[in-house]
Scaffold this motif. Sequence first.
Motif, PDB file in Angstrom:
ATOM      1  N   THR A  54       0.750  -0.439  -0.235  1.00 43.66           N
ATOM      2  CA  THR A  54      -0.034   0.314   0.079  1.00 43.66           C
ATOM      3  C   THR A  54       0.464   1.150   0.009  1.00 43.66           C
ATOM      4  O   THR A  54       0.446   2.107  -0.622  1.00 43.66           O
ATOM      5  CB  THR A  54      -1.064   0.212   1.585  1.00 43.66           C
ATOM      6  OG1 THR A  54      -2.060  -1.230   1.340  1.00 43.66           O
ATOM      7  CG2 THR A  54      -1.908   1.602   0.927  1.00 43.66           C
TER       8      THR A  54
ATOM      9  N   ARG B 232     -14.881  -0.462   6.708  1.00 48.01           N
ATOM     10  CA  ARG B 232     -14.774  -1.576   7.345  1.00 48.01           C
ATOM     11  C   ARG B 232     -15.766  -3.339   7.292  1.00 48.01           C
ATOM     12  O   ARG B 232     -16.347  -2.698   8.395  1.00 48.01           O
ATOM     13  CB  ARG B 232     -14.427  -1.023   8.452  1.00 48.01           C
ATOM     14  CG  ARG B 232     -12.732  -0.794   9.019  1.00 48.01           C
ATOM     15  CD  ARG B 232     -11.963  -0.073  10.188  1.00 48.01           C
ATOM     16  NE  ARG B 232     -10.992   0.608  10.145  1.00 48.01           N
ATOM     17  CZ  ARG B 232     -10.715   1.010  11.700  1.00 48.01           C
ATOM     18  NH1 ARG B 232     -11.758   1.371  12.254  1.00 48.01           N
ATOM     19  NH2 ARG B 232      -9.655   1.899  11.689  1.00 48.01           N
TER      20      ARG B 232
ATOM     21  N   SER C 267     -11.686   4.502   4.096  1.00 50.64           N
ATOM     22  CA  SER C 267     -11.333   3.484   4.638  1.00 50.64           C
ATOM     23  C   SER C 267     -13.220   2.379   5.257  1.00 50.64           C
ATOM     24  O   SER C 267     -13.757   2.946   5.730  1.00 50.64           O
ATOM     25  CB  SER C 267     -10.601   2.860   6.045  1.00 50.64           C
ATOM     26  OG  SER C 267      -9.411   3.358   5.632  1.00 50.64           O
TER      27      SER C 267
ATOM     28  N   SER D  18     -10.330  -2.230   3.716  1.00 51.73           N
ATOM     29  CA  SER D  18     -10.300  -2.258   5.436  1.00 51.73           C
ATOM     30  C   SER D  18     -11.693  -3.497   5.526  1.00 51.73           C
ATOM     31  O   SER D  18     -11.833  -4.123   5.262  1.00 51.73           O
ATOM     32  CB  SER D  18     -10.813  -1.282   6.401  1.00 51.73           C
ATOM     33  OG  SER D  18      -9.549  -1.052   7.493  1.00 51.73           O
TER      34      SER D  18
ATOM     35  N   ASP E  66      -4.956   1.906   7.544  1.00 53.21           N
ATOM     36  CA  ASP E  66      -6.015   3.566   7.563  1.00 53.21           C
ATOM     37  C   ASP E  66      -5.000   4.091   8.188  1.00 53.21           C
ATOM     38  O   ASP E  66      -5.238   5.268   8.124  1.00 53.21           O
ATOM     39  CB  ASP E  66      -6.686   2.215   8.833  1.00 53.21           C
ATOM     40  CG  ASP E  66      -7.906   1.761   8.292  1.00 53.21           C
ATOM     41  OD1 ASP E  66      -7.780   1.799   6.777  1.00 53.21           O
ATOM     42  OD2 ASP E  66      -8.467   1.242   8.665  1.00 53.21           O
TER      43      ASP E  66
ATOM     44  N   PHE F 232     -10.815   1.987   0.410  1.00 52.51           N
ATOM     45  CA  PHE F 232      -9.841   1.238   1.320  1.00 52.51           C
ATOM     46  C   PHE F 232     -11.036   0.074   1.333  1.00 52.51           C
ATOM     47  O   PHE F 232     -11.443   0.425   2.254  1.00 52.51           O
ATOM     48  CB  PHE F 232      -8.607   1.589   1.743  1.00 52.51           C
ATOM     49  CG  PHE F 232      -7.484   0.796   2.674  1.00 52.51           C
ATOM     50  CD1 PHE F 232      -6.638  -0.381   1.772  1.00 52.51           C
ATOM     51  CD2 PHE F 232      -7.799   0.632   3.815  1.00 52.51           C
ATOM     52  CE1 PHE F 232      -6.722  -1.546   2.388  1.00 52.51           C
ATOM     53  CE2 PHE F 232      -6.868  -0.490   4.266  1.00 52.51           C
ATOM     54  CZ  PHE F 232      -6.418  -1.172   3.685  1.00 52.51           C
TER      55      PHE F 232
ATOM     56  N   ILE G  73      -2.921   5.532   5.394  1.00 53.96           N
ATOM     57  CA  ILE G  73      -4.165   6.480   4.337  1.00 53.96           C
ATOM     58  C   ILE G  73      -4.575   8.140   5.427  1.00 53.96           C
ATOM     59  O   ILE G  73      -4.135   9.027   4.467  1.00 53.96           O
ATOM     60  CB  ILE G  73      -5.450   5.956   3.936  1.00 53.96           C
ATOM     61  CG1 ILE G  73      -4.630   4.895   3.541  1.00 53.96           C
ATOM     62  CG2 ILE G  73      -6.010   7.230   3.418  1.00 53.96           C
ATOM     63  CD1 ILE G  73      -6.000   3.697   2.667  1.00 53.96           C
TER      64      ILE G  73
ATOM     65  N   VAL H 129     -13.515   6.873   7.807  1.00 53.01           N
ATOM     66  CA  VAL H 129     -13.583   5.105   8.224  1.00 53.01           C
ATOM     67  C   VAL H 129     -15.067   4.616   8.697  1.00 53.01           C
ATOM     68  O   VAL H 129     -15.822   5.706   8.910  1.00 53.01           O
ATOM     69  CB  VAL H 129     -13.071   4.940   9.063  1.00 53.01           C
ATOM     70  CG1 VAL H 129     -13.052   3.803   9.739  1.00 53.01           C
ATOM     71  CG2 VAL H 129     -11.622   5.292   9.165  1.00 53.01           C
TER      72      VAL H 129
ATOM     73  N   LYS I 298      -3.877  -3.807   8.515  1.00 54.07           N
ATOM     74  CA  LYS I 298      -5.037  -3.446   7.901  1.00 54.07           C
ATOM     75  C   LYS I 298      -4.991  -1.757   8.952  1.00 54.07           C
ATOM     76  O   LYS I 298      -5.694  -0.567   8.122  1.00 54.07           O
ATOM     77  CB  LYS I 298      -6.217  -4.247   8.075  1.00 54.07           C
ATOM     78  CG  LYS I 298      -6.178  -5.518   6.564  1.00 54.07           C
ATOM     79  CD  LYS I 298      -6.688  -4.992   5.761  1.00 54.07           C
ATOM     80  CE  LYS I 298      -6.806  -6.008   4.404  1.00 54.07           C
ATOM     81  NZ  LYS I 298      -7.246  -4.915   3.428  1.00 54.07           N
TER      82      LYS I 298
ATOM     83  N   HIS J 100      -9.817  12.008   5.472  1.00 52.22           N
ATOM     84  CA  HIS J 100     -10.025  10.660   5.713  1.00 52.22           C
ATOM     85  C   HIS J 100     -11.621   9.911   6.248  1.00 52.22           C
ATOM     86  O   HIS J 100     -11.248   9.971   7.980  1.00 52.22           O
ATOM     87  CB  HIS J 100      -8.681   9.748   6.305  1.00 52.22           C
ATOM     88  CG  HIS J 100      -8.585   8.321   6.188  1.00 52.22           C
ATOM     89  ND1 HIS J 100      -8.629   7.956   7.667  1.00 52.22           N
ATOM     90  CD2 HIS J 100      -9.073   7.109   5.920  1.00 52.22           C
ATOM     91  CE1 HIS J 100      -8.386   6.656   7.517  1.00 52.22           C
ATOM     92  NE2 HIS J 100      -9.163   6.820   6.157  1.00 52.22           N
TER      93      HIS J 100
END
Length: 325
Positions: free
Chosen positions: A96, A166, A164, A115, A148, A113, A151, A244, A144, A242
Amino acid sequence: MNTSKCLVTGGAGYVGSVVAAHLLAAGHTVTVLDDLSTGHRDAVPEGARFIEGRVQDVARHLDGSYDAVLHFAACSQVGESVAHPEKYWRNNVGGTLDLLDAMRAAGVRTLVFSSTAATYGEPATVPVTENAPAVPTNPYGASKLAVDHMIAAECAAHGLAGVSLRYFNVAGAHGRWGERHEPESHLVPLVLRVALGERPEIAVHGDDYPTPDGTCVRDYLHVADLAEAHLLALAAARPGEHLVCNLGNGNGFSVHEVVETARKVTGHPIPRRTGPRRAGDPAVLVASAERAREVLGWRPRRPDLAGIIADAWDFARRPGEGEVR
């Protein structure tokens, strides 16, 4: 959203191929990069350009004509990560980093991504939110989580638009795209292999957990619902941020419930054998996907366990591995 030119790393694998198919159906231009170490050439959707190669060598293939990368290329076996952690640091983290370097050099500024809920380890409370402590219990989850963090830093320092996602337990199939792992470690395809006569029984790891029937409870999400979340994430990505998001149904099903549902779907008795618990298996692992609902506008449209297993069963009975399906 406007259509984009997308690079899908790991797009010959289970989730990556389903996402690639959804991208194409939405009008995006898709290139799949996969080394076929665990993926399948015949899983690459028609209409996608295919490059056989490693994510570590992505700089050879990525240029400024691309708008976004959806990154699925990774090693993902928990047990293997414990036995060979160096493989997971090298492939998942190192690969990555190579990708982020190539994206920065090419001016490609959007990344979605793949995750995992394994970043949370054994959560103290359920359903699990994105604010839960991230304390992975194996090198896979740790690798992973490290990505994160990478990123997040890339977004802050260099203006990347990163998301990301998950995943909790992904299952089901989308037409001719489904699970073909070797070795297989996921419950639904293992149960269906018993129904197909490829295994004599299904092993149940512990029946003395503090759950209604004593077996572990997990959140199962249809792979097509998962794919739809990726398209929404692509549209929601913002420079310098970013995001998540957990992806799950928000409902839990026990091992016994999965086996019993598979018996009804397949008409096969599916013998089971109960053994001791596996170390590190939480009793209950269920997602809170409220953030995905609020920020992405995503809701799973196929939450029914019987429907998830029925789609996987249809796929499992298609022509064998190596044939187009």
